[in-house]
Design an enzyme around this catalytic site. Structure first.
Site, short mmCIF file in Angstrom:
data_model
loop_
_atom_site.label_atom_id
_atom_site.label_comp_id
_atom_site.label_asym_id
_atom_site.label_seq_id
_atom_site.Cartn_x
_atom_site.Cartn_y
_atom_site.Cartn_z
N TYR A 51 -25.74 -47.97 -23.90
CA TYR A 51 -25.30 -47.90 -22.51
C TYR A 51 -23.86 -48.42 -22.38
O TYR A 51 -23.63 -49.62 -22.23
CB TYR A 51 -26.22 -48.69 -21.59
CG TYR A 51 -27.67 -48.26 -21.63
CD1 TYR A 51 -28.05 -46.99 -22.06
CD2 TYR A 51 -28.69 -49.13 -21.25
CE1 TYR A 51 -29.38 -46.61 -22.10
CE2 TYR A 51 -30.02 -48.74 -21.28
CZ TYR A 51 -30.35 -47.48 -21.71
OH TYR A 51 -31.67 -47.10 -21.75
N HIS A 139 -34.65 -46.63 -30.20
CA HIS A 139 -34.01 -45.79 -29.18
C HIS A 139 -33.76 -44.36 -29.65
O HIS A 139 -33.18 -44.14 -30.71
CB HIS A 139 -32.68 -46.42 -28.76
CG HIS A 139 -32.17 -45.96 -27.44
ND1 HIS A 139 -30.91 -46.25 -26.99
CD2 HIS A 139 -32.75 -45.24 -26.44
CE1 HIS A 139 -30.72 -45.74 -25.79
NE2 HIS A 139 -31.84 -45.11 -25.44
#
Length: 336
Positions: A51, A139
Site C-alpha cells: 500500500y 498477500h
C-alpha cells in the site's frame, strides 16, 4: 487460535487508502483518519507493504505507536518486498497497476520465499514502529502470474512463506497467519493441502453485495467444514457501494452502475443506507469474522460505525433476495 478469538470486534480498518490509493492524501488527513478510527472504538487495523510502497504502514505506525500495544490487533502482509532503490519504469502489478501511483517511489518486488518473508516482516515492524504483529497474511499469492509460472510462484509461497509463518505461529511470535487475496482459488487450493494450514484468510472484494456467487459455491462451504474464518476486505467493491465510481480498482462498467442503482433504489424504499446493507450483508455469513472497509477521511469512519449498527428491517433483506439482486444461497442478517 482462531481469527475470531484474536479479533476485538467485527469492524476493523483497512489501510490501503492511506497508501495514497487513487489520490494523494495529505499526511494530516491520513493521521486524523486513523485517530478517528481509534476514537470510534476500532481496534483492528490491517495494512500491507504494497500500500503505497510502505507509505500506509508508516502512516499507521505513526498513530498506533502512541497507543498501548496490547489494546489493538495489527495485521500486515508478506509477498511484496519494498526496496530502497526507486522505481524508474512503470511497475507491472496487473489490475492493481495504477492504484498507488501517488505512493512512495520505491521499487516493489514479488517474492514469497522464506528469506523474503522474514525480511518483509522485519521491514514492516520498523515502518509500523512496533515490536510484534498479531496476524500476517500472504498477500496476492501468484496474483499476476499464469500457467506454469503461477504454479511455480505458489510453490514458492507454500515452501517459503507458509512454513515460515507456521513456525512463527507455533513459536508464539505471531498469533495467526493466512492468505490475503482477492481471488478464491488460492485459498481453496491451500485449504485442500495437508500442510501447512492457515488460521483464516482475508478475502477482498469477493464477498460483497456485488460479487459473492463464486465464493458461495466452493470456498465458503470448505471454510465451514474446516472451521477457517474469513475477514472481508473491500466490502464496498472498490468504492462503488460507498458513493464512488470504481469497481475492481477501475472505473465501474455500466452493468455494475445499473446494478448499484437498483440496490440503492431498493434501500431507499426501506430507508436503509447502502453502506449499512453492504457491511451487514458481508458479515451475515457464519464464516465472516470481521469486515475492514478503508477510509481516507475521518467522517467516513463515523459512517462505517453507524452503518454497522443501523437497524435494517427484515423486509429489506427479503425483498433483496426476491428481487434476484443477491444469491438465494447467501445467508442474510437476522435469518431473513
Amino acid at each position: 487460535m482462531s481469527i475470531n478469538e484474536i479479533l476485538p470486534g467485527r469492524l476493523g480498518f483497512g489501510t490501503a487508502p492511506l497508501g495514497n490509493m487513487f489520490r494523494a492524501i495529505p499526511d494530516d488527513e491520513a493521521r486524523a483518519t486513523v485517530e478517528a478510527a481509534w476514537d470510534h472504538g476500532i481496534r483492528f487495523f490491517d495494512t500491507a507493504p504494497f500500500y503505497g510502497a510502505g507509505l500506509a504502514e508508516t502512516r499507521l505506525g505513526e498513530v498506533l505507536s502512541t497507543k498501548p500495544r496490547d489494546s489493538y490487533v495489527l495485521s500486515t502482509k508478506v509477498g511484496r518486498v519494498i526496496l530502497d532503490e526507486h522505481e524508474t519504469d512503470v511497475p507491472d502489478f496487473g489490475e492493481k497497476g495504477g492504484l498507488f501511483e501517488h505512493g512512495n517511489p520505491n521499487k516493489i518486488v514479488h517474492e514469497w520465499t522464506a528469506e523474503a518473508t522474514e525480511r518483509s516482516i522485519e521491514d514492516s515492524l520498523k515502518r509500523l514502529g512496533t515490536d510484534r504483529l498479531d496476524i500476517v497474511w500472504v498477500h496476492d499469492i501468484a496474483q499476476d502470474f499464469h500457467g506454469d509460472l503461477w504454479i511455480q510462484k505458489y510453490e514458492e509461497a507454500r515452501t517459503g512463506a507458509f512454513r515460515v509463518l507456521s513456525r512463527l505461529r507455533d513459536e508464539g511470535v505471531i498469533k495467526a497467519w493466512g492468505l490475503g487475496v482477492n481471488k478464491t482459488e488460492p485459498i481453496e487450493l491451500t485449504l485442500a493441502l495437508d500442510e501447512p494450514q492457515p488460521d483464516g484468510y482475508l478475502l477482498a472484494g469477493r464477498y460483497t453485495l456485488l460479487d459473492h456467487e463464486h465464493a458461495l459455491q466452493r470456498l465458503l462451504p470448505m471454510s465451514q467444514e474446516r472451521n477457517v474464518e474469513m475477514v472481508v476486505g473491500g466490502p464496498y467493491s472498490s468504492g462503488i457501494l460507498a458513493g464512488g465510481t470504481n469497481f475492481e480498482y477501475q472505473q465501474a462498467p455500466q452493468a455494475i452502475i445499473d446494478r448499484v442503482a437498483k440496490l440503492k433504489a431498493l434501500a431507499g424504499l426501506h430507508g436503509v443506507s447502502i453502506k449499512a446493507a453492504a457491511l451487514q450483508f458481508s458479515l451475515a455469513h457464519p464464516v465472516a469474522a470481521a469486515v475492514i472497509p478503508g477510509a481516507t477521511r475521518p467522517s467516513r469512519i463515523a459512517e462505517d460505525t453507524a452503518a454497522l449498527n443501523e437497524e435494517i428491517p427484515a423486509a429489506f433483506w427479503t425483498e433483496l433476495r426476491e428481487s434476484g439482486l443477491v444469491s438465494p444461497a447467501a445467508p442474510l442478517p437476522n435469518g431473513a
